[in-house]
Each structure stands twice: as C-alpha cells, then as structure tokens.
Design an enzyme around this catalytic site. Structure first.
Site, mmCIF file in Angstrom:
data_model
loop_
_atom_site.group_PDB
_atom_site.id
_atom_site.type_symbol
_atom_site.label_atom_id
_atom_site.label_comp_id
_atom_site.label_asym_id
_atom_site.label_seq_id
_atom_site.Cartn_x
_atom_site.Cartn_y
_atom_site.Cartn_z
ATOM 1 N N ASP A 116 6.732 3.941 3.464
ATOM 2 C CA ASP A 116 6.846 4.985 4.486
ATOM 3 C C ASP A 116 8.324 5.048 4.889
ATOM 4 O O ASP A 116 9.135 5.637 4.182
ATOM 5 C CB ASP A 116 5.904 4.611 5.641
ATOM 6 C CG ASP A 116 5.784 5.676 6.705
ATOM 7 O OD1 ASP A 116 5.843 6.867 6.370
ATOM 8 O OD2 ASP A 116 5.619 5.334 7.891
ATOM 9 N N ARG A 159 -10.504 1.097 5.903
ATOM 10 C CA ARG A 159 -9.917 0.460 4.723
ATOM 11 C C ARG A 159 -10.861 0.522 3.517
ATOM 12 O O ARG A 159 -10.426 0.491 2.378
ATOM 13 C CB ARG A 159 -9.571 -1.002 5.014
ATOM 14 C CG ARG A 159 -8.463 -1.201 6.054
ATOM 15 C CD ARG A 159 -7.929 -2.621 5.975
ATOM 16 N NE ARG A 159 -7.129 -3.001 7.135
ATOM 17 C CZ ARG A 159 -5.810 -2.793 7.262
ATOM 18 N NH1 ARG A 159 -5.165 -2.164 6.302
ATOM 19 N NH2 ARG A 159 -5.160 -3.192 8.324
ATOM 20 N N ASP A 202 0.822 -1.211 0.000
ATOM 21 C CA ASP A 202 0.000 0.000 0.000
ATOM 22 C C ASP A 202 0.855 1.259 0.000
ATOM 23 O O ASP A 202 0.601 2.194 -0.757
ATOM 24 C CB ASP A 202 -0.981 -0.004 1.188
ATOM 25 C CG ASP A 202 -0.312 -0.280 2.539
ATOM 26 O OD1 ASP A 202 0.926 -0.448 2.585
ATOM 27 O OD2 ASP A 202 -1.034 -0.320 3.552
HETATM 28 P P1 IMP Z 1 7.225 1.285 6.572
HETATM 29 O O1 IMP Z 1 7.815 -0.007 7.025
HETATM 30 O O2 IMP Z 1 7.522 2.404 7.534
HETATM 31 O O3 IMP Z 1 7.598 1.658 5.142
HETATM 32 O O4 IMP Z 1 5.655 1.170 6.676
HETATM 33 C C1 IMP Z 1 4.990 0.293 5.931
HETATM 34 C C2 IMP Z 1 3.607 -0.028 6.463
HETATM 35 O O5 IMP Z 1 3.163 0.883 7.490
HETATM 36 C C3 IMP Z 1 2.629 0.142 5.340
HETATM 37 O O6 IMP Z 1 2.529 -1.049 4.570
HETATM 38 C C4 IMP Z 1 1.354 0.483 6.063
HETATM 39 O O7 IMP Z 1 0.673 -0.687 6.435
HETATM 40 C C5 IMP Z 1 1.805 1.223 7.291
HETATM 41 N N1 IMP Z 1 1.708 2.699 7.077
HETATM 42 C C6 IMP Z 1 2.701 3.565 6.876
HETATM 43 N N2 IMP Z 1 2.239 4.816 6.689
HETATM 44 C C7 IMP Z 1 0.901 4.729 6.780
HETATM 45 C C8 IMP Z 1 -0.166 5.699 6.664
HETATM 46 O O8 IMP Z 1 0.013 6.892 6.410
HETATM 47 N N3 IMP Z 1 -1.425 5.206 6.832
HETATM 48 C C9 IMP Z 1 -1.697 3.894 7.081
HETATM 49 N N4 IMP Z 1 -0.734 2.951 7.179
HETATM 50 C C10 IMP Z 1 0.555 3.384 7.037
HETATM 51 MG MG MG Z 2 0.712 -2.547 5.096
#
Ligand code: IMP
Ligand code: MG
Length: 191
Positions: A110, A172, A107
C-alpha cells in the site's frame, strides 16, 4: 439511515475485484515465476502476519523448491483503514537467516512503509539474498520509492478485504478479494 447488519460474507461486498478462480490461476503463475528464479536454491519464506497467511499457504504449495517457513508481525493498522506510521515489528524471527535466501511474502503493498521497514530489519541479519512477493499492489498509494520483486495483481486505490486481508479482523476467510459496502466501513470505523 438504517444500516444493514454485516454478515461477514461475500454479501457485504460492493464489488469483487479478484475472483477465487483468478487468484488460483495467478498464485500458480507466481509459483512458476518463483521456481524459475530460485531453481536449485533453498529458500526461507518470511510471511507477514496476519494478512499474508492464506496467500503464503497457497503460494508455498505452488513452489517447486525447498522452503523453510517463518513469520513476522508488523503492526501499522488498528481497526481503521488508515495507517499509523512507522510500523512496529512485534514478533522476531525464529530461524537464523544469515547466508540464507529469503523471500518476504505480504498481502498488499500500500504505502510501502511496512515492507520497507521489514526489509531494513532483515537486511541487518545478513541474508544471502532478500526478495519480496506481494499478492496485491496499489501503485497509486506508494509513499516510498519501493516496489515488490514479484506481484500478483495491481489494483486501484480502494480498501479491499478477503483472501487474508481484513477489516477489523473480519473477512480474512473470503475466497475472493473485494471492496466492502461503504456503509459497513463507516459503521465499523465510527463504533
Ligand atoms: P503499507 O505499510 O501502507 O504498505 O500497508 C501494509 C499493510 O496494511 C498490509 O500488509 C495490510 O495488512 C494493510 N493494508 C493496506 N491496504 C489494505 C487494504 O486495502 N485492505 C486490508 N489491509 C490493507
Ligand atoms: Mg498485513
């Protein structure tokens, strides 16, 4: 201060960042990009649960090549908006991806911790190729030297919900992507 009860609908959004129509157009565009890239190939799609479910369902129907579908669950968030690291891969693949072309669909990129861990995990299974496709990218938040191969939209550093993305497993099913009203985030985080 009186806090309005959430309705878990678009009424809880402060702003809409990406509309239903913009999502539809961009997902179709990603389907074209992927179909050019994977022309003549058979591709195993690995969808990252639960956030990528809705995006994956639309994306694979925009792709003009044969696919297999599998899912992985990586847990890095509880009910809060801050990540716990490192992410854990909590359900393994059902399909054998050795010598198969693999496209990981998530999705949002981040910090990059989740996708980086998933890629490291899948690389050990010797796929023929391994690419990533994310609906959303928050470049300002990247902690790792990592970028997605295919990306729907770049967005600012704000916590977003809708079209598969949740806050405490809610929102969602919203057809658009937007930012929750601040008091609703605070209320849920502090209960
Ligand atoms: P990362 O490991 O920090 O890149 O985060 C990845 C996961 O965190 C994503 O697959 C999302 O499930 C969740 N996530 C990160 N940012 C958001 C947001 O703004 N809204 C909802 N879920 C988020
Ligand atoms: Mg996710």
């Amino acid at each position: 201060m009186q806090i309005n009860q959430p309705s878990y609908s678009e009424a809880d959004l402060e702003t809409t960042l990406v509309s239903r129509e913009e999502i539809r157009t961009r997902v179709a565009g990603l389907g074209v990009e992927l179909s050019e890239h994977y022309l003549g190939k058979d591709v195993t799609i690995v969808s990252i649960l639960s956030g990528a479910l809705i995006f994956t369902a639309d994306l694979i129907r925009s792709c003009d090549f044969p696919t297999r579908l599998d899912c992985l669950r990586a847990e890095s968030y509880g009910n809060a908006t801050a990540a716990q690291t490192p992410p854990r891969i909590t359900n393994p693949l059902k399909t054998d991806i050795k010598d198969h072309h693999v496209l990981v669909v998530d999705d949002i990129l981040d910090s990059g911790n989740t996708l980086k861990a998933i890629i490291a995990h899948l690389e050990k299974l010797s796929p023929a190729s391994l690419k990533t496709c994310v609906l959303l990218d928050k470049p300002a938040r990247h902690e790792k030297d990592f970028s997605a191969d295919f990306c729907g939209f770049s967005i600012p550093d704000q916590f977003v919900v809708g079209y598969g993305l949740d806050f405490a497993e809610r929102y969602r099913s919203l057809p658009c992507i937007g930012v929750l009203r601040k008091e609703l985030q605070d209320a849920a985080t502090h209960t």
